[in-house]
Write an enzyme that holds these catalytic residues in place. Structure first.
Site, mmCIF file in Angstrom:
data_model
loop_
_atom_site.group_PDB
_atom_site.id
_atom_site.type_symbol
_atom_site.label_atom_id
_atom_site.label_comp_id
_atom_site.label_asym_id
_atom_site.label_seq_id
_atom_site.Cartn_x
_atom_site.Cartn_y
_atom_site.Cartn_z
ATOM 1 N N LYS A 9 0.834 -1.202 0.000
ATOM 2 C CA LYS A 9 0.000 0.000 0.000
ATOM 3 C C LYS A 9 0.879 1.267 0.000
ATOM 4 O O LYS A 9 2.099 1.183 0.237
ATOM 5 C CB LYS A 9 -0.911 -0.038 1.233
ATOM 6 C CG LYS A 9 -1.923 -1.191 1.206
ATOM 7 C CD LYS A 9 -2.842 -1.141 2.430
ATOM 8 C CE LYS A 9 -3.858 -2.263 2.415
ATOM 9 N NZ LYS A 9 -4.810 -2.170 3.561
ATOM 10 N N TYR A 49 -12.186 -1.756 -3.650
ATOM 11 C CA TYR A 49 -12.728 -2.016 -2.312
ATOM 12 C C TYR A 49 -14.270 -1.955 -2.278
ATOM 13 O O TYR A 49 -14.845 -1.703 -1.213
ATOM 14 C CB TYR A 49 -12.142 -1.029 -1.299
ATOM 15 C CG TYR A 49 -10.807 -1.470 -0.709
ATOM 16 C CD1 TYR A 49 -10.677 -2.682 -0.035
ATOM 17 C CD2 TYR A 49 -9.674 -0.664 -0.808
ATOM 18 C CE1 TYR A 49 -9.462 -3.088 0.506
ATOM 19 C CE2 TYR A 49 -8.453 -1.069 -0.255
ATOM 20 C CZ TYR A 49 -8.358 -2.280 0.400
ATOM 21 O OH TYR A 49 -7.165 -2.686 0.940
ATOM 22 N N ASN A 112 -1.830 -0.009 6.991
ATOM 23 C CA ASN A 112 -1.283 -1.291 7.475
ATOM 24 C C ASN A 112 -0.452 -2.014 6.416
ATOM 25 O O ASN A 112 -0.337 -3.219 6.416
ATOM 26 C CB ASN A 112 -2.407 -2.166 8.045
ATOM 27 C CG ASN A 112 -3.485 -2.466 7.036
ATOM 28 O OD1 ASN A 112 -3.361 -2.102 5.867
ATOM 29 N ND2 ASN A 112 -4.536 -3.136 7.463
ATOM 30 N N GLU A 126 -9.594 -9.982 -7.584
ATOM 31 C CA GLU A 126 -8.579 -8.952 -7.317
ATOM 32 C C GLU A 126 -7.394 -9.058 -8.293
ATOM 33 O O GLU A 126 -6.856 -8.046 -8.732
ATOM 34 C CB GLU A 126 -8.106 -9.064 -5.870
ATOM 35 C CG GLU A 126 -9.217 -8.667 -4.898
ATOM 36 C CD GLU A 126 -8.852 -8.854 -3.429
ATOM 37 O OE1 GLU A 126 -7.760 -9.379 -3.137
ATOM 38 O OE2 GLU A 126 -9.668 -8.455 -2.583
HETATM 39 P P1 GDP Z 1 -7.679 -6.983 5.549
HETATM 40 O O1 GDP Z 1 -8.251 -8.105 4.720
HETATM 41 O O2 GDP Z 1 -6.846 -7.491 6.715
HETATM 42 O O3 GDP Z 1 -6.923 -5.954 4.723
HETATM 43 O O4 GDP Z 1 -8.899 -6.220 6.248
HETATM 44 P P2 GDP Z 1 -10.372 -5.804 5.738
HETATM 45 O O5 GDP Z 1 -10.698 -6.454 4.424
HETATM 46 O O6 GDP Z 1 -11.300 -6.005 6.872
HETATM 47 O O7 GDP Z 1 -10.253 -4.227 5.527
HETATM 48 C C1 GDP Z 1 -9.661 -3.685 4.353
HETATM 49 C C2 GDP Z 1 -8.766 -2.535 4.755
HETATM 50 O O8 GDP Z 1 -9.565 -1.490 5.294
HETATM 51 C C3 GDP Z 1 -7.762 -2.826 5.878
HETATM 52 O O9 GDP Z 1 -6.594 -3.467 5.441
HETATM 53 C C4 GDP Z 1 -7.479 -1.443 6.396
HETATM 54 O O10 GDP Z 1 -6.566 -0.728 5.551
HETATM 55 C C5 GDP Z 1 -8.855 -0.791 6.307
HETATM 56 N N1 GDP Z 1 -9.623 -0.893 7.561
HETATM 57 C C6 GDP Z 1 -10.138 -2.019 8.146
HETATM 58 N N2 GDP Z 1 -10.806 -1.729 9.277
HETATM 59 C C7 GDP Z 1 -10.719 -0.366 9.418
HETATM 60 C C8 GDP Z 1 -11.216 0.550 10.381
HETATM 61 O O11 GDP Z 1 -11.887 0.184 11.361
HETATM 62 N N3 GDP Z 1 -10.930 1.878 10.175
HETATM 63 C C9 GDP Z 1 -10.199 2.315 9.096
HETATM 64 N N4 GDP Z 1 -9.959 3.631 8.965
HETATM 65 N N5 GDP Z 1 -9.719 1.476 8.170
HETATM 66 C C10 GDP Z 1 -9.967 0.153 8.320
#
Ligand code: GDP
Length: 137
Positions: A9, A49, A112, A126
């Protein structure tokens, strides 16, 4: 042999850890089958997303993803979807295990440093979002 999509990222590119991330993949038996550097538009980030469009953090997340260049990659290997998720660590870096990419380099739940597909169907979508079949070697 399985494939998954990884993205370094914008915060990972800014921290200059592209090489470090790839080194960890290769050290763990994961092969890079495609790679490019792109700078997404807001619309491209929203399309990627789309599954999160109802989430409260959607606008902020898509702003972040188009805030600078990022590096999508196709990774290949046995059980690579799970293996990559293990190397990444938990979404919330505060819960990520020691030695994972997010433990070492993430600075918030949003910033992250890496993305990784979470299942075969999302991996297929994806990978196709960023790469055509001629770009995967
Ligand atoms: P991943 O599969 O571990 O990347 O997690 P998810 O698919 O749940 O979320 C996608 C991305 O959204 C994450 O990698 C973070 O960059 C972001 N994200 C997830 N949860 C949060 C949140 O509670 N707040 C914010 N600001 N970003 C989030």
């Amino acid at each position: 042999m399985e494939r998954t999509l990884s993205i370094i990222k914008p915060d990972g590119v800014k921290q200059a850890v592209i090489g470090e991330v790839i080194k960890r993949f290769e050290a763990n038996g994961i092969r890079v089958a495609a790679m490019k550097m792109i700078h997404m538009t807001k619309e491209q980030a929203q399309g990627f997303y789309a599954v999160h469009k109802e989430r409260p953090f959607f606008d902020s997340l898509t702003d972040f993803m188009c805030s600078g260049p990022c590096v999508p990659m196709v990774l290949e290997g046995d059980d690579v979807i799970a293996k990559n998720r293990e190397l990444m660590g938990a979404t919330n870096y505060k819960e990520a295990a020691e030695g994972t990419l997010r433990f070492d380099f993430a600075s918030s739940i949003e910033s992250n440093i890496v993305h990784g597909s979470d299942a075969p169907d999302t991996a297929a979508f994806e990978i196709g979002y960023f790469f055509n079949s001629f770009e995967i070697v």
